[in-house]
Design a protein around this motif. Sequence first.
Motif, short mmCIF file in Angstrom:
data_model
loop_
_atom_site.label_atom_id
_atom_site.label_comp_id
_atom_site.label_asym_id
_atom_site.label_seq_id
_atom_site.Cartn_x
_atom_site.Cartn_y
_atom_site.Cartn_z
N SER A 1 29.17 -74.90 20.58
CA SER A 1 28.20 -75.90 20.12
C SER A 1 28.26 -77.11 21.04
O SER A 1 29.20 -77.29 21.80
N GLY A 2 27.22 -77.94 20.96
CA GLY A 2 27.21 -79.21 21.65
C GLY A 2 27.48 -79.13 23.13
O GLY A 2 26.97 -78.26 23.85
N ALA A 3 28.32 -80.05 23.60
CA ALA A 3 28.58 -80.18 25.03
C ALA A 3 29.28 -78.96 25.61
O ALA A 3 29.05 -78.59 26.76
N ARG B 1 28.91 -75.77 24.72
CA ARG B 1 27.88 -74.75 24.96
C ARG B 1 27.07 -75.09 26.22
O ARG B 1 26.82 -74.22 27.06
N ASP B 2 26.70 -76.34 26.36
CA ASP B 2 25.91 -76.76 27.52
C ASP B 2 26.68 -76.54 28.81
O ASP B 2 26.13 -76.02 29.79
N ARG B 3 27.96 -76.90 28.84
CA ARG B 3 28.74 -76.76 30.08
C ARG B 3 29.04 -75.31 30.41
O ARG B 3 29.08 -74.94 31.59
N HIS C 1 27.01 -72.85 29.78
CA HIS C 1 25.75 -72.36 30.32
C HIS C 1 25.52 -72.87 31.75
O HIS C 1 25.05 -72.13 32.61
N ARG C 2 25.85 -74.13 31.99
CA ARG C 2 25.71 -74.66 33.35
C ARG C 2 26.60 -73.88 34.33
O ARG C 2 26.18 -73.57 35.45
N TYR C 3 27.80 -73.60 33.90
CA TYR C 3 28.74 -72.88 34.76
C TYR C 3 28.29 -71.43 34.98
O TYR C 3 28.28 -70.94 36.12
N TYR D 1 23.84 -71.59 35.92
CA TYR D 1 23.18 -72.56 36.79
C TYR D 1 24.04 -73.02 37.96
O TYR D 1 23.83 -74.09 38.51
N ARG E 1 27.32 -74.01 38.57
CA ARG E 1 28.21 -75.17 38.58
C ARG E 1 29.66 -74.69 38.60
O ARG E 1 30.37 -74.77 37.60
N TRP F 1 33.23 -76.22 37.08
CA TRP F 1 33.70 -76.15 35.70
C TRP F 1 34.78 -75.10 35.51
O TRP F 1 35.49 -75.12 34.49
#
Length: 252
Positions: A83-85, A87-89, A91-93, A96, A98, A101
């Motif tokens: 959840s929140g940050a 989940r976002d990180r 997905h970025r890793y 996208y 990144r 991470w």
Amino acid sequence: MARSVELPAGEPLGFPRCVPCPYRRMGPARICVACASKTLEAIEPGACPVCSQILGTDGTCPNWLCDDPRRRIEHIDAIAYLSGALRDRIHRYKYYGRPGWSLIFGRLLVGWLEAHVADDPPDLIVANPTFIGRGGPATGHIERIIESAAIEDAEERWAFDVENPEPAIIKTGDTEKSAGRTAAAKRGSAATLRRLLEIPNPSVTEGSKILVFDDVCTTGSQLNAVADCLLEEGHAAEVRGLVLARAPWRSR
């Protein structure tokens, strides 16, 4: 031998402000775990002891795997909920590009191990294997976290699967992405995955307590397939799972 480092002044910047934080390459991993725990959604104390899922209102786990008599994985722990940050990180890793991470996730992995299994360490820690096709990256995204964790393990307390000439378990072909699919579809993908898994050298895994690491768990079907291969072909004694994030099922 433990590293002797001079820690920077001041407090860590807080998850997810990890990239510019000076602590991400300084000092023990427990610093990052303590920092991240202030913002990550912690696993509920009364969560399912098998898969870490939030229990239903009737006190039972909604995940089919936990009551399956054919289940091969002992249990699946999670560092936090998806959840929140976090989940976002993830997905970025993962999606996208990144790669930085992997270092932060590796520190979280080491810190979690030190906090939770120091008295009962696994004999080997392996990745849920990634298939690397022609022209793909040199290292899979889960394997990269394992490699980062091994670097952060300054005292060499944990048996990460990075020393052998080839991984303890490999994936010989590609499978469809399981994210966002139904539980039945995930079971089908896991059956395909199982057929593509191989143990190059069973002597590496024979008789061992093995921890399989992955980024996200929704049903645990893939981890269960990996556990089946390690037990049947690798002759492991026990297989447990650990993920960065457990996808919570909130609508019941």
